[in-house]
Design an enzyme around this catalytic site. Structure first.
Site, PDB file in Angstrom:
ATOM      1  N   GLU A  74       1.890   1.935 -13.405  1.00 40.52           N
ATOM      2  CA  GLU A  74       0.576   2.037 -13.000  1.00 40.52           C
ATOM      3  C   GLU A  74       0.258   3.525 -13.539  1.00 40.52           C
ATOM      4  O   GLU A  74       0.892   4.532 -13.665  1.00 40.52           O
ATOM      5  CB  GLU A  74       0.768   2.634 -11.373  1.00 40.52           C
ATOM      6  CG  GLU A  74      -0.370   2.891 -10.728  1.00 40.52           C
ATOM      7  CD  GLU A  74      -0.447   3.289  -9.404  1.00 40.52           C
ATOM      8  OE1 GLU A  74      -1.132   4.462  -8.994  1.00 40.52           O
ATOM      9  OE2 GLU A  74      -0.059   2.498  -8.463  1.00 40.52           O
ATOM     10  N   ASP A  82      -2.244  -2.494  -3.850  1.00 40.09           N
ATOM     11  CA  ASP A  82      -3.073  -1.382  -4.124  1.00 40.09           C
ATOM     12  C   ASP A  82      -2.244  -0.533  -4.985  1.00 40.09           C
ATOM     13  O   ASP A  82      -2.847   0.284  -5.875  1.00 40.09           O
ATOM     14  CB  ASP A  82      -3.359  -0.644  -2.924  1.00 40.09           C
ATOM     15  CG  ASP A  82      -4.389   0.701  -3.185  1.00 40.09           C
ATOM     16  OD1 ASP A  82      -5.359   0.471  -4.034  1.00 40.09           O
ATOM     17  OD2 ASP A  82      -3.997   1.707  -2.730  1.00 40.09           O
ATOM     18  N   VAL A 108       0.658  -0.938   0.007  1.00 37.87           N
ATOM     19  CA  VAL A 108      -0.026   0.014   0.057  1.00 37.87           C
ATOM     20  C   VAL A 108       0.899   1.057   0.160  1.00 37.87           C
ATOM     21  O   VAL A 108       0.334   2.402   0.379  1.00 37.87           O
ATOM     22  CB  VAL A 108      -1.031   0.015   1.184  1.00 37.87           C
ATOM     23  CG1 VAL A 108      -1.939  -1.148   0.979  1.00 37.87           C
ATOM     24  CG2 VAL A 108      -0.325  -0.061   2.485  1.00 37.87           C
ATOM     25  N   ALA A 109       2.266   0.783  -0.501  1.00 35.72           N
ATOM     26  CA  ALA A 109       2.933   2.309  -0.326  1.00 35.72           C
ATOM     27  C   ALA A 109       3.069   2.898  -1.981  1.00 35.72           C
ATOM     28  O   ALA A 109       2.056   3.616  -2.062  1.00 35.72           O
ATOM     29  CB  ALA A 109       4.386   1.736  -0.135  1.00 35.72           C
ATOM     30  N   ARG A 110       3.981   2.504  -2.661  1.00 33.45           N
ATOM     31  CA  ARG A 110       4.109   2.805  -4.149  1.00 33.45           C
ATOM     32  C   ARG A 110       4.566   1.925  -4.867  1.00 33.45           C
ATOM     33  O   ARG A 110       5.386   0.973  -4.464  1.00 33.45           O
ATOM     34  CB  ARG A 110       5.082   4.328  -4.252  1.00 33.45           C
ATOM     35  CG  ARG A 110       4.589   5.449  -3.591  1.00 33.45           C
ATOM     36  CD  ARG A 110       3.491   6.127  -4.572  1.00 33.45           C
ATOM     37  NE  ARG A 110       3.065   7.357  -4.121  1.00 33.45           N
ATOM     38  CZ  ARG A 110       2.103   7.811  -3.324  1.00 33.45           C
ATOM     39  NH1 ARG A 110       1.594   6.676  -2.703  1.00 33.45           N
ATOM     40  NH2 ARG A 110       1.712   8.907  -2.804  1.00 33.45           N
ATOM     41  N   HIS A 151      -5.318   1.604  -6.795  1.00 33.05           N
ATOM     42  CA  HIS A 151      -4.525   2.666  -5.977  1.00 33.05           C
ATOM     43  C   HIS A 151      -5.643   3.326  -5.355  1.00 33.05           C
ATOM     44  O   HIS A 151      -5.906   4.675  -5.679  1.00 33.05           O
ATOM     45  CB  HIS A 151      -3.981   3.520  -6.829  1.00 33.05           C
ATOM     46  CG  HIS A 151      -2.829   4.526  -5.927  1.00 33.05           C
ATOM     47  ND1 HIS A 151      -1.668   4.896  -6.506  1.00 33.05           N
ATOM     48  CD2 HIS A 151      -2.823   4.866  -4.811  1.00 33.05           C
ATOM     49  CE1 HIS A 151      -1.116   5.790  -5.699  1.00 33.05           C
ATOM     50  NE2 HIS A 151      -1.598   5.585  -4.680  1.00 33.05           N
ATOM     51  N   VAL A 152      -6.508   2.819  -4.521  1.00 30.98           N
ATOM     52  CA  VAL A 152      -7.623   3.476  -4.027  1.00 30.98           C
ATOM     53  C   VAL A 152      -7.400   3.466  -2.483  1.00 30.98           C
ATOM     54  O   VAL A 152      -8.360   3.684  -1.623  1.00 30.98           O
ATOM     55  CB  VAL A 152      -8.934   2.873  -4.233  1.00 30.98           C
ATOM     56  CG1 VAL A 152      -9.299   3.185  -5.680  1.00 30.98           C
ATOM     57  CG2 VAL A 152      -8.807   1.272  -4.027  1.00 30.98           C
TER      58      VAL A 152
END
Length: 312
Positions: free
Chosen positions: A256, A251, A226-228, A275-276
């Site tokens: 991306e 995520d 859930v970072a990058r 990415h939510v």
């Protein structure tokens, strides 16, 4: 003469904005709302990408504060070289903790309990019973123990995990226990059933979860990002997923958005959300409160909070 503020949210929708500033609405559209050279406080449009975030920066010769509405600042950093010395860059600490921590738990539970398979089974009217892993009794490793990492641990507390181990850039002690430095990771990874990445993207963390990192994870372990996206080496992760040795819940991805046809879409044992982590109903109230509080300090000549760097 009042100072100009650029906001991505209409000023009349934000309670508590101080008087004495001139507010302009800009959410990344092709036309600037005013002369960038007169902007003193720039609130970056949310989730519009680096090209939008940095586009006005070369002209912002009077800017004093650049405020992101995201926890990460990597989308703004490419444009900081055009700014004069002394500009403060502030992030959105306090805005995304609840939403991102919620999604993290959803990804962990959804992956462990096999929810994607159940959804596919429902679509096909298949009754997919069986025996599935629980989060209870699992060892969890959180890599990136800032405010989001701490919020994740808060939400892990009721799930009867065997242990929660914390890692950050530097060692420290918290109320919940010690935080290990990144240098300790190689010795911690083999014991973790679930590895959660919540670290910012920096030169130190880019590609952190590469082939060597992943090889140290135990067989059957779950990697949650859930970072990058670039914190994980996508090719190395694909190799581990396709071998069946690891599971993943992501995520964020690299690249991306994940393009159609990319092998990660159909890799085994991977759950992907687009990415939510911060994009929920919790975002706007917290973002508005942060903007109002920061601008109240700014208008009063007081130090703003959440300053992550100052340009030189």
């Amino acid at each position: 003469m009042t100072k100009d503020v650029w906001l991505p949210i209409p000023a009349d929708e934000i309670q508590g904005l101080p008087a004495g500033l001139t507010y302009h609405l800009w959410d990344g559209g092709p036309e600037f709302p005013a002369d960038p050279a007169e902007c003193a406080y720039y609130v970056v449009p949310y989730m519009k990408g680096p090209a939008v975030a940095t586009r006005p920066l070369p002209g912002m010769t009077s800017v004093e504060v650049v405020q992101t509405l995201s926890a990460g600042i990597d989308h703004v950093q490419p444009g900081l070289g055009s700014l004069r010395p002394g500009v403060r860059l502030c992030n959105a600490r306090g805005v995304h903790e609840a939403s991102t921590a919620e999604l993290t738990l959803a990804l962990v539970l959804g992956s462990l309990r096999g929810l994607p398979g159940f959804v596919r089974g429902q679509d096909r009217e298949e009754w997919r019973d069986g025996f599935y892993p629980a989060l209870a009794d699992k060892s969890v490793l959180i890599v990136g123990y800032g405010s989001i990492g701490a919020a994740i641990e808060d939400r892990l507390a009721p799930f009867e995990c065997a242990s929660v181990t914390r890692v950050a850039r530097t060692a420290r002690t918290t109320a919940r226990g010690p935080v290990h430095p990144l240098a300790d990771l190689p010795g911690l990874l083999p014991d973790a059933d679930v590895v959660i990445l919540s670290t910012p993207l920096t030169e130190q963390t880019r590609g952190l979860a590469g082939a060597e990192f992943l090889a140290r994870m135990k067989d059957g372990a779950l990697l949650v990002n859930v970072a990058r996206g670039p914190v994980v080496d996508t090719a190395a992760l694909l190799a581990e997923l396709e071998s069946g040795r690891l599971r993943a819940a992501l995520d964020v991805t690299d690249p991306e958005p994940l393009p159609a046809g990319h092998p990660l879409w159909h890799a085994p044992h991977v759950l992907i959300t687009p990415h939510v982590g911060g994009s929920t109903s919790a975002f706007m109230p917290r973002a508005k409160r942060l903007i109002a509080e920061q601008l109240t300090r700014f208008a009063a000549g007081e130090p703003v909070v959440n300053t992550v760097l100052t340009t030189e």
